[in-house]
Design an enzyme around this catalytic site. Structure first.
Site, short mmCIF file in Angstrom:
data_model
loop_
_atom_site.label_atom_id
_atom_site.label_comp_id
_atom_site.label_asym_id
_atom_site.label_seq_id
_atom_site.Cartn_x
_atom_site.Cartn_y
_atom_site.Cartn_z
N HIS A 35 0.61 0.10 9.51
CA HIS A 35 -0.21 -0.73 8.62
C HIS A 35 0.58 -1.89 8.03
CE1 HIS A 35 -3.71 1.27 9.48
NE2 HIS A 35 -4.11 1.71 8.31
N ASP B 217 -3.24 2.29 -3.41
CA ASP B 217 -4.71 2.23 -3.52
C ASP B 217 -5.38 2.91 -2.33
OD1 ASP B 217 -4.37 0.73 -5.77
OD2 ASP B 217 -4.85 -1.18 -4.83
N GLU C 7 -5.51 -1.59 -13.38
CA GLU C 7 -5.40 -2.66 -12.39
C GLU C 7 -6.29 -3.82 -12.84
OE1 GLU C 7 -5.73 -2.05 -8.21
OE2 GLU C 7 -4.14 -0.53 -8.13
P1 FAD Z 1 4.54 1.12 9.06
O1 FAD Z 1 3.78 -0.15 9.07
O2 FAD Z 1 4.39 1.98 10.23
O3 FAD Z 1 6.09 0.84 8.79
C1 FAD Z 1 6.50 -0.02 7.74
C2 FAD Z 1 8.02 -0.19 7.75
O4 FAD Z 1 8.63 1.05 7.40
C3 FAD Z 1 8.58 -0.56 9.11
O5 FAD Z 1 9.73 -1.37 8.91
C4 FAD Z 1 8.98 0.76 9.70
O6 FAD Z 1 10.01 0.64 10.66
C5 FAD Z 1 9.43 1.53 8.47
N1 FAD Z 1 9.16 2.96 8.55
C6 FAD Z 1 8.02 3.60 8.90
N2 FAD Z 1 8.18 4.92 8.80
C7 FAD Z 1 9.45 5.13 8.38
C8 FAD Z 1 10.22 6.29 8.09
N3 FAD Z 1 9.73 7.51 8.20
N4 FAD Z 1 11.51 6.12 7.67
C9 FAD Z 1 12.04 4.89 7.53
N5 FAD Z 1 11.37 3.77 7.81
C10 FAD Z 1 10.08 3.89 8.21
N6 FAD Z 1 1.07 -0.79 -0.34
C11 FAD Z 1 1.21 -0.44 -1.62
O7 FAD Z 1 2.32 -0.34 -2.13
N7 FAD Z 1 0.11 -0.22 -2.40
C12 FAD Z 1 -1.15 -0.27 -1.91
O8 FAD Z 1 -2.10 -0.05 -2.63
C13 FAD Z 1 -1.32 -0.60 -0.54
N8 FAD Z 1 -2.54 -0.65 0.01
C14 FAD Z 1 -2.66 -0.93 1.33
C15 FAD Z 1 -3.93 -0.94 1.89
C16 FAD Z 1 -4.10 -1.21 3.23
C17 FAD Z 1 -5.48 -1.20 3.81
C18 FAD Z 1 -2.97 -1.52 4.02
C19 FAD Z 1 -3.13 -1.85 5.45
C20 FAD Z 1 -1.70 -1.54 3.47
C21 FAD Z 1 -1.53 -1.25 2.12
N9 FAD Z 1 -0.28 -1.23 1.52
C22 FAD Z 1 -0.15 -0.88 0.21
C23 FAD Z 1 0.92 -1.63 2.26
C24 FAD Z 1 1.62 -0.42 2.84
O9 FAD Z 1 2.23 0.35 1.84
C25 FAD Z 1 2.73 -0.82 3.81
O10 FAD Z 1 2.24 -1.67 4.79
C26 FAD Z 1 3.35 0.41 4.45
O11 FAD Z 1 4.50 0.05 5.16
C27 FAD Z 1 2.37 1.04 5.39
O12 FAD Z 1 2.81 2.31 5.79
P2 FAD Z 1 2.80 2.65 7.33
O13 FAD Z 1 2.91 4.12 7.42
O14 FAD Z 1 1.67 2.02 8.03
O15 FAD Z 1 4.18 1.95 7.74
#
Ligand code: FAD
Length: 537
Positions: free
Chosen positions: A107, A170, A288
């Site tokens: 994400h 969120d 918020e």
């Molecule tokens: P990924 O996109 O898969 O990875 C993100 C980064 O972390 C990459 O660099 C990856 O290499 C690294 N990574 C992934 N897993 C690990 C691991 N296990 N160990 C070490 N590194 C790792 N953020 C907020 O803070 N608050 C919010 O309310 C919020 N709302 C969101 C709502 C939506 C609809 C979306 C799409 C995003 C939102 N986000 C929010 C942002 C979100 O927290 C970040 O994009 C987060 O990185 C997404 O987690 P993911 O599992 O998809 O990570």
């Protein structure tokens, strides 16, 4: 008899052959990628490396839909050991090491979980091993969760024990490892700090392929580096998260303001009543806020809070008044023990606030529905084909002392003049003292700072008009916002940062840069991990 046996054998052979063919076609097997050493194939773990086009195409895109980066292979790890073996192999490689990107839910917005020509570790594959969310025995004081776990699953599991974590995002369909690599912020951050402030312990596979357990007291440097560390120092395979008794229900309130200074004054007042604040008040559990404009309507995919009647009342006010309203959003948790007092406490907390008289709306929802409020919007967007579209989001931390200038120049300047905005705009304050400055996350340099999120999406059709290039227009708008902040010397920091040059990263980290670099040299000296952040690669 002998003939029957050989018939059966032939049938088995035919079935085996057809199955193999189908699986080959399905996977569209490609030859071994040239960017990966051939010897890698000899590892037992290599059986779980996928080079088929399905896997490659899934790993070359993300939620942002703004980048496309092609990896050589995708690892579906069965265990932490698979990840260790992969990283060790790259680290020990006599030629150039290949890069490795952990991918949680993907994400990210701009390729942060991708790698060109390297291996994407699909962390979610670990989830097929049950038992990776473990609430601690009788005391229920913490939960051990795999880095690949979704927060929604952590919530559902911990609630079975009547407990839950206290700091959230969120949206809950994000992985624990993914949000801890950034910060994990939401309306609870003012009170409990971001999610990275709410971790007891981690298991991390470093860029040297070592498994290290770390906490504030044990290997604390790695612990602090990894939290908010953008995946640069290690892959989180387990996190120990503190728990507290879970409420069952939530009073969820929204109030509308015409005036930005009244709106922010009230927000700042509410976050100052923290914990057991003045007059014995316990304070709110969530604060918020957001902007309401004709292009960022009161109900949107993040939550459809308002009834139809309230919605049209608010939009007609928008048309007759300023064109911009501000919506303060708060929540107070309760359970059967506080059922009789919650309304009174809430009234007391909201007394004296300066919202537009009559424009206060309250809902009473379950704790799960409150925390999971974004999910229904996601499902609706998905059903309309509007989820998998470009998302040129912009998330900034703005110091309190400049938030009025930001309002004038951006909310009432650049965004008012634009006809392009499609999506929610969040604005809410947090407290620096709830963050730990030893961690890698970067925030604005004042005790009170605002999180501003422009959560824009770019559907190809807007009001029946085809707009394939719409995301470019939004990117241009983002650029203007940066330019404005730069010219007005508003020292904003990006949350979920995206930069392309070393100079920009150095500016982003400011005084933390040298330490960040030192830690990189220590824990991932060959710069193997998370190249998609484009800091060291
Ligand atoms: P990924 O996109 O898969 O990875 C993100 C980064 O972390 C990459 O660099 C990856 O290499 C690294 N990574 C992934 N897993 C690990 C691991 N296990 N160990 C070490 N590194 C790792 N953020 C907020 O803070 N608050 C919010 O309310 C919020 N709302 C969101 C709502 C939506 C609809 C979306 C799409 C995003 C939102 N986000 C929010 C942002 C979100 O927290 C970040 O994009 C987060 O990185 C997404 O987690 P993911 O599992 O998809 O990570």
């Amino acid at each position: 008899m002998g003939k029957n046996k050989s018939n059966i054998r032939s049938w088995f052979l035919v079935i085996f052959f057809v199955k193999h063919l189908v699986s080959m076609i399905r996977k569209q097997r490609r030859p071994w990628p040239s960017s990966l050493p051939l010897e890698l194939q000899s590892l037992e773990m290599a059986a779980r490396l996928r080079v088929d086009s399905n896997a490659i195409s899934m790993a070359s895109t993300d939620f942002g839909k703004l980048s496309r980066v092609i990896p050589a292979a995708v690892l579906d790890p069965l265990s932490e050991e698979d990840i260790v073996n992969l990283v060790r192999f790259s680290y020990a490689s006599s030629s150039v090491p290949f890069s490795i990107a952990a991918k949680g839910q993907g994400h990210s917005l701009r390729g942060q979980a991708m790698t060109q020509g390297g291996v994407v570790v699909d962390m979610r594959a670990l989830n097929i091993n049950n038992g990776r969310i473990n609430v601690n025995g009788s005391a229920n004081l913490y939960v051990d969760v795999g880095g690949e776990q979704l927060w929604i699953d952590v919530l559902n599991e911990t609630l079975q024990y009547g407990v839950s974590p206290r700091s959230w995002t969120d949206y809950l369909y994000l992985t624990v490892g993914g949000t801890l690599s950034n910060a994990g912020i939401s309306g609870q951050s003012f009170r409990h700090g971001p999610q990275i402030s709410n971790v007891y312990e981690l298991d991390v596979v470093t860029g040297r392929g070592e498994v290290v357990t770390c906490s504030r007291d044990m290997n604390s440097e790695l612990f602090c580096a990894v939290l908010g560390g953008l995946g640069q120092f290690g892959i989180i395979t387990r996190a120990r998260i503190p728990l507290e008794p879970a409420p069952s229900r939530v009073k969820w309130v929204r109030m509308l303001y015409l005036d930005f200074s009244a709106f922010t004054r009230d927000q700042e007042y509410l976050i100052s009543i923290n914990g057991n604040g003045g007059q014995g008040m316990k304070g709110l559990d969530y604060v918020e806020g957001s902007l309401v404009t004709s292009l960022s309507p009161p109900n949107n995919w993040r939550s459809s809070f308002f009834s139809l009647a309230d919605h049209s009342r608010i939009t007609s006010l928008l048309e007759t008044k300023h064109g911009v309203l501000y919506c303060l959003e708060v929540a107070k948790y309760y359970d059967h023990l506080t059922l009789d007092t919650v309304d009174e406490e809430l009234d007391l907390l909201l007394t004296g606030l300066s919202f537009i008289p009559g424009l206060i709306f309250t809902k009473d929802v379950s704790y799960v529905d409150f925390l999971n409020r974004v999910r229904s919007g996601e499902l609706q967007l998905r059903s309309k084909g509007m989820w998998d579209v470009p998302h040129p989001w912009l998330n900034l931390f703005v110091p309190k002392s400049r938030i009025f200038d930001f309002d004038a120049g951006v909310f009432n300047g650049i965004l008012r003049q634009s006809s392009n905005l499609v999506g929610p705009i969040l604005v809410y304050p947090m407290l620096r003292s709830k963050w730990d400055d030893r961690m890698s996350a970067v925030i604005a340099g004042e005790e009170v700072f605002y999180s501003v999120g422009l959560l824009q999406s770019s559907p190809t059709k807007i009001m029946h008009e085809c707009r394939e290039d719409h995301h470019l227009v939004l990117e241009e708008q983002n650029r203007k916002i940066f330019e404005f902040c730069e010219e007005a010397s508003i020292k904003v920091k990006q949350y979920l940062p995206n930069y392309t040059t070393r100079a920009e990263w150095m500016k982003h980290f400011g005084p933390k840069w040298e330490l960040f670099k030192e830690r990189k040299n220590k824990f991932d000296p060959l710069a193997i991990l998370s190249p998609g952040q484009r800091i060291f690669n």
